[in-house]
Design a protein around this motif. Structure first.
Motif, PDB file in Angstrom:
ATOM      1  N   GLY A  33       0.556  -1.323  -0.456  1.00 23.57           N
ATOM      2  CA  GLY A  33      -0.022   0.192   0.209  1.00 23.57           C
ATOM      3  C   GLY A  33       1.254   1.124   0.026  1.00 23.57           C
ATOM      4  O   GLY A  33       2.205   1.587  -0.185  1.00 23.57           O
ATOM      5  N   GLY A  34      -0.066   2.679   0.895  1.00 26.59           N
ATOM      6  CA  GLY A  34       1.632   3.742   0.632  1.00 26.59           C
ATOM      7  C   GLY A  34       1.513   4.509  -1.129  1.00 26.59           C
ATOM      8  O   GLY A  34       0.922   3.802  -1.860  1.00 26.59           O
ATOM      9  N   SER A  35       2.095   5.015  -1.467  1.00 24.28           N
ATOM     10  CA  SER A  35       2.723   5.647  -2.480  1.00 24.28           C
ATOM     11  C   SER A  35       3.745   4.567  -3.231  1.00 24.28           C
ATOM     12  O   SER A  35       3.345   4.598  -4.727  1.00 24.28           O
ATOM     13  CB  SER A  35       4.422   6.524  -2.467  1.00 24.28           C
ATOM     14  N   ALA A  36       3.526   3.603  -2.912  1.00 24.29           N
ATOM     15  CA  ALA A  36       4.417   2.385  -3.544  1.00 24.29           C
ATOM     16  C   ALA A  36       3.588   1.732  -4.575  1.00 24.29           C
ATOM     17  O   ALA A  36       3.446   1.672  -5.341  1.00 24.29           O
ATOM     18  CB  ALA A  36       4.950   1.332  -2.931  1.00 24.29           C
ATOM     19  N   MET A  37       2.179   2.173  -4.370  1.00 21.99           N
ATOM     20  CA  MET A  37       0.869   1.837  -5.356  1.00 21.99           C
ATOM     21  C   MET A  37       1.040   2.851  -7.103  1.00 21.99           C
ATOM     22  O   MET A  37       0.423   2.357  -7.669  1.00 21.99           O
ATOM     23  CB  MET A  37       0.068   1.773  -3.655  1.00 21.99           C
ATOM     24  N   GLU A  41       6.948   3.061 -11.139  1.00 18.51           N
ATOM     25  CA  GLU A  41       8.891   2.530 -10.393  1.00 18.51           C
ATOM     26  C   GLU A  41       8.366   2.632  -9.554  1.00 18.51           C
ATOM     27  O   GLU A  41       8.970   1.138  -9.549  1.00 18.51           O
ATOM     28  CB  GLU A  41       9.520   4.053 -10.508  1.00 18.51           C
ATOM     29  N   LEU A  42       8.368   2.931  -8.041  1.00 15.57           N
ATOM     30  CA  LEU A  42       8.024   1.953  -7.532  1.00 15.57           C
ATOM     31  C   LEU A  42       7.405   0.713  -7.032  1.00 15.57           C
ATOM     32  O   LEU A  42       7.682  -0.546  -6.510  1.00 15.57           O
ATOM     33  CB  LEU A  42       7.762   2.729  -5.970  1.00 15.57           C
ATOM     34  N   LYS A  43       5.923   0.941  -7.995  1.00 15.80           N
ATOM     35  CA  LYS A  43       5.376  -0.510  -8.179  1.00 15.80           C
ATOM     36  C   LYS A  43       5.976  -1.542  -9.421  1.00 15.80           C
ATOM     37  O   LYS A  43       5.980  -2.782  -8.519  1.00 15.80           O
ATOM     38  CB  LYS A  43       3.870  -0.023  -8.965  1.00 15.80           C
ATOM     39  N   LYS A  44       6.566  -0.619 -10.197  1.00 21.92           N
ATOM     40  CA  LYS A  44       7.541  -2.585 -11.426  1.00 21.92           C
ATOM     41  C   LYS A  44       9.034  -2.870  -9.902  1.00 21.92           C
ATOM     42  O   LYS A  44       8.627  -4.053  -9.916  1.00 21.92           O
ATOM     43  CB  LYS A  44       8.002  -1.765 -11.512  1.00 21.92           C
ATOM     44  N   VAL A 105      -7.388  -3.316 -10.054  1.00 23.00           N
ATOM     45  CA  VAL A 105      -5.656  -2.931  -9.410  1.00 23.00           C
ATOM     46  C   VAL A 105      -5.584  -4.213  -9.439  1.00 23.00           C
ATOM     47  O   VAL A 105      -3.987  -4.299  -9.933  1.00 23.00           O
ATOM     48  CB  VAL A 105      -5.087  -2.462  -8.530  1.00 23.00           C
ATOM     49  N   ASN A 106      -5.990  -4.864  -8.935  1.00 17.58           N
ATOM     50  CA  ASN A 106      -5.857  -6.147  -8.579  1.00 17.58           C
ATOM     51  C   ASN A 106      -4.886  -7.138  -9.687  1.00 17.58           C
ATOM     52  O   ASN A 106      -4.076  -7.631 -10.234  1.00 17.58           O
ATOM     53  CB  ASN A 106      -6.879  -6.887  -7.957  1.00 17.58           C
ATOM     54  N   LYS A 107      -6.368  -6.495 -11.032  1.00 16.31           N
ATOM     55  CA  LYS A 107      -5.776  -6.920 -12.523  1.00 16.31           C
ATOM     56  C   LYS A 107      -4.476  -6.846 -12.426  1.00 16.31           C
ATOM     57  O   LYS A 107      -3.484  -7.392 -13.908  1.00 16.31           O
ATOM     58  CB  LYS A 107      -6.666  -7.315 -13.325  1.00 16.31           C
ATOM     59  N   GLU A 108      -4.341  -5.453 -12.935  1.00 14.46           N
ATOM     60  CA  GLU A 108      -3.042  -3.896 -13.453  1.00 14.46           C
ATOM     61  C   GLU A 108      -1.803  -5.385 -12.316  1.00 14.46           C
ATOM     62  O   GLU A 108      -1.073  -5.569 -13.607  1.00 14.46           O
ATOM     63  CB  GLU A 108      -3.168  -3.677 -12.832  1.00 14.46           C
ATOM     64  N   LEU A 109      -1.776  -6.297 -10.913  1.00 12.44           N
ATOM     65  CA  LEU A 109      -0.759  -6.395 -10.381  1.00 12.44           C
ATOM     66  C   LEU A 109      -0.661  -8.040 -10.739  1.00 12.44           C
ATOM     67  O   LEU A 109       0.339  -8.258 -10.860  1.00 12.44           O
ATOM     68  CB  LEU A 109      -1.062  -6.480  -9.117  1.00 12.44           C
ATOM     69  N   VAL A 110      -1.552  -8.372 -11.128  1.00 10.22           N
ATOM     70  CA  VAL A 110      -1.536  -9.752 -11.893  1.00 10.22           C
ATOM     71  C   VAL A 110      -0.506 -10.129 -13.328  1.00 10.22           C
ATOM     72  O   VAL A 110       0.302 -10.763 -13.737  1.00 10.22           O
ATOM     73  CB  VAL A 110      -3.409 -10.855 -12.440  1.00 10.22           C
ATOM     74  N   ALA A 111      -1.323  -8.974 -13.954  1.00  9.98           N
ATOM     75  CA  ALA A 111      -0.485  -9.046 -15.537  1.00  9.98           C
ATOM     76  C   ALA A 111       0.709  -8.328 -15.145  1.00  9.98           C
ATOM     77  O   ALA A 111       1.972  -9.267 -16.143  1.00  9.98           O
ATOM     78  CB  ALA A 111      -1.304  -7.840 -15.958  1.00  9.98           C
ATOM     79  N   ASP A 264       9.710   1.193   4.614  1.00  7.27           N
ATOM     80  CA  ASP A 264       9.325   2.608   4.102  1.00  7.27           C
ATOM     81  C   ASP A 264       9.210   1.848   1.601  1.00  7.27           C
ATOM     82  O   ASP A 264       9.730   0.855   1.359  1.00  7.27           O
ATOM     83  CB  ASP A 264      10.226   3.330   3.606  1.00  7.27           C
ATOM     84  N   GLY A 265       8.144   1.414   1.515  1.00  8.77           N
ATOM     85  CA  GLY A 265       8.226   1.515   0.183  1.00  8.77           C
ATOM     86  C   GLY A 265       7.999   2.794  -0.237  1.00  8.77           C
ATOM     87  O   GLY A 265       8.775   1.923  -1.901  1.00  8.77           O
ATOM     88  N   ARG A 266       8.656   3.607  -0.078  1.00  9.83           N
ATOM     89  CA  ARG A 266       9.130   4.588  -1.341  1.00  9.83           C
ATOM     90  C   ARG A 266      10.495   4.417  -1.724  1.00  9.83           C
ATOM     91  O   ARG A 266      10.784   5.189  -2.669  1.00  9.83           O
ATOM     92  CB  ARG A 266       8.994   6.503  -0.179  1.00  9.83           C
ATOM     93  N   ILE A 267      11.091   3.208  -1.427  1.00  7.18           N
ATOM     94  CA  ILE A 267      12.412   3.197  -1.125  1.00  7.18           C
ATOM     95  C   ILE A 267      12.536   2.263  -2.269  1.00  7.18           C
ATOM     96  O   ILE A 267      12.077   1.440  -1.675  1.00  7.18           O
ATOM     97  CB  ILE A 267      13.502   2.692   0.222  1.00  7.18           C
ATOM     98  N   PRO A 268      13.251   1.576  -3.302  1.00  4.65           N
ATOM     99  CA  PRO A 268      13.049   1.080  -3.744  1.00  4.65           C
ATOM    100  C   PRO A 268      13.780   0.040  -3.915  1.00  4.65           C
ATOM    101  O   PRO A 268      14.659  -0.045  -3.010  1.00  4.65           O
ATOM    102  CB  PRO A 268      14.466   1.268  -5.296  1.00  4.65           C
ATOM    103  N   HIS A 269      13.017  -1.206  -3.788  1.00  7.08           N
ATOM    104  CA  HIS A 269      13.538  -2.877  -3.521  1.00  7.08           C
ATOM    105  C   HIS A 269      13.534  -2.635  -1.624  1.00  7.08           C
ATOM    106  O   HIS A 269      14.703  -3.398  -1.342  1.00  7.08           O
ATOM    107  CB  HIS A 269      14.642  -3.209  -4.221  1.00  7.08           C
ATOM    108  N   SER A 270      12.962  -1.866  -1.291  1.00  4.62           N
ATOM    109  CA  SER A 270      12.644  -1.839   0.232  1.00  4.62           C
ATOM    110  C   SER A 270      12.584  -3.003   0.709  1.00  4.62           C
ATOM    111  O   SER A 270      13.514  -3.530   1.715  1.00  4.62           O
ATOM    112  CB  SER A 270      12.071  -0.779   1.206  1.00  4.62           C
ATOM    113  N   LEU A 271      12.054  -4.674  -0.049  1.00  3.75           N
ATOM    114  CA  LEU A 271      11.889  -5.463   0.465  1.00  3.75           C
ATOM    115  C   LEU A 271      12.884  -6.955   1.152  1.00  3.75           C
ATOM    116  O   LEU A 271      12.706  -6.774   1.585  1.00  3.75           O
ATOM    117  CB  LEU A 271      10.085  -6.287   0.070  1.00  3.75           C
TER     118      LEU A 271
END
Length: 296
Positions: A33-37, A41-44, A105-111, A264-271
Motif C-alpha cells: 500500500g501507500g505511495s508505492a501503489m 517505478e516503485l510499483k515495478k 488494481v488487482n488485475k493490473e498487478l496480476v499482469a 518504507d515502500g517509497r525506497i526502491p526494492h525495500s522488501l
C-alpha cells in the motif's frame, strides 16, 4: 584484476544466502500500500521483489489496498470521501465503486507479475469464502459497509500456492447474508498471515519503521522484540498512526507469525533490502523466542 563493483555484488548475494536457506518454501505475506501503489517505478520495484522472492524459494502472498485510487474515483464521480477514525465511510455507492477500483488494481498487478514469467492469480476475500465479516462500528457509529473480519478460510490461497501461483488478494469480503464489505487492508493482511501461520508478514507503507525517538527519522530500530514494543506503547514512545500498526503486528506474532516487518515502500526494492540484509532498512518485530540478526 576483478572489478570492485562485481565483488560487492557477490558479497551482497552471499549475505542473502542464509536468509534464502532459512526461508525456503516458507510463506511470506506482503501488505502492499501507500505511495508505492501510485508511483509506476516503485510499483515495478515491488512486483520485481515479490517475483524474486518466489523464484528463490519463498511462497509470497500479496494483499493490497487502493485507498488513494478509491478516493480519486469517488471524487471523480462527484462524491466526497469521508473518514471516521481512519476508516472510510462506505455507503452502497462507495462500496460498488471501491470494489470496481480494487479489482482493476488487482488485475493490473496480476499482469505485471505474469509479465515477469511467474503465474499469478487475483482474488478477493469473497472468493472461496476467504474473508467472512461482520459489520464494523467505529466508536459505536455505523460507518456503512466496512467489514470486521471474523473468519478466514485459507483453502483457496493454499491451493493456489500448491499449484505454484502467486496469490494477489484485494480486501473485500462478505457477511453471513452474502453482502459485500470493504476491509482495511492492514487487517486483511494480518488475518491472512495468521491463518496461514506465515513465517513473515511485511507491511510496505509510507513510514520508515519504528523510531526510538518519534521526531528523529534517523532513530529507526532495526529489530524489536514484542515485549520491547509493548513497553514502548506503555511509555508513549509508540503513538498516533503507528499504534494500530504495531498492535496488529503484535497480534500476528502472538498468533504464530515469526517476524513482522514494517518498511518504507517509497525506497526502491525495500522488501529485498529488509529481508536479505543483516541490518535491513525498516523495523522487524519478532517474538521473544526468536533470535536477533542485528544487535544495535
Amino acid at each position: 584484476m576483478v572489478n570492485h563493483k562485481y565483488l560487492e555484488k557477490a558479497k551482497i548475494l552471499i549475505e542473502a544466502l542464509p536468509y534464502i536457506q532459512r526461508f525456503n518454501r516458507k510463506t511470506i505475506v506482503i501488505k502492499y500500500g501507500g505511495s508505492a501503489m501510485i508511483d509506476d517505478e516503485l510499483k515495478k520495484n515491488v512486483i520485481e521483489d515479490a517475483v524474486l522472492l518466489k523464484l528463490v524459494g519463498f511462497k509470497p502472498v500479496i494483499v493490497h489496498g487502493g485507498g488513494r485510487e478509491i478516493s480519486r474515483w469517488v471524487e471523480k464521480v462527484g462524491m466526497k470521501p469521508e473518514f471516521i477514525n481512519g476508516l472510510r465511510v462506505t455507503d452502497e455507492d462507495t462500496m460498488e465503486l471501491a470494489e470496481m477500483v480494487l479489482a482493476r488494481v488487482n488485475k493490473e498487478l496480476v499482469a505485471m507479475v505474469q509479465s515477469l514469467g511467474v503465474k499469478a492469480a487475483g482474488i478477493c476475500g469473497k472468493d472461496g469464502g476467504l474473508l467472512k465479516v461482520d459489520r464494523k462500528y467505529s466508536d459505536g457509529k455505523d460507518i456503512g459497509f466496512v467489514g470486521d473480519i471474523k473468519e478466514v478460510d485459507i483453502k483457496i490461497i493454499e491451493d493456489l500456492l500448491d499449484d505454484d501461483f502467486l496469490p494477489i488478494v484485494f480486501p473485500v469480503g462478505m457477511d453471513d447474508s452474502f453482502r459485500t464489505y470493504n476491509i482495511n487492508a492492514d487487517e486483511a493482511a494480518g488475518a491472512i498471515a495468521k491463518a496461514l501461520k506465515a513465517e513473515k508478514l511485511a507491511f510496505l507503507s509510507d513510514v520508515e519503521g519504528v523510531r526510538r525517538n518519534a521526531d528523529d527519522p534517523d532513530s529507526v530500530i532495526s529489530e524489536l522484540y514484542v515485549h520491547e514494543a509493548e513497553e514502548m506503547i506503555k511509555t508513549g514512545a509508540i503513538k498516533g498512526g503507528m499504534l494500530p500498526k504495531i498492535s496488529n503486528c503484535i497480534d500476528a506474532i502472538e498468533s504464530g507469525v515469526s517476524r513482522v516487518h514494517i518498511m518504507d515502500g517509497r525506497i526502491p526494492h525495500s522488501l529485498l533490502l529488509e529481508i536479505f540484509t543483516n541490518k535491513g532498512i525498516g523495523t522487524a518485530i519478532l517474538s521473544d523466542k526468536e533470535e536477533k540478526y542485528w544487535n544495535e
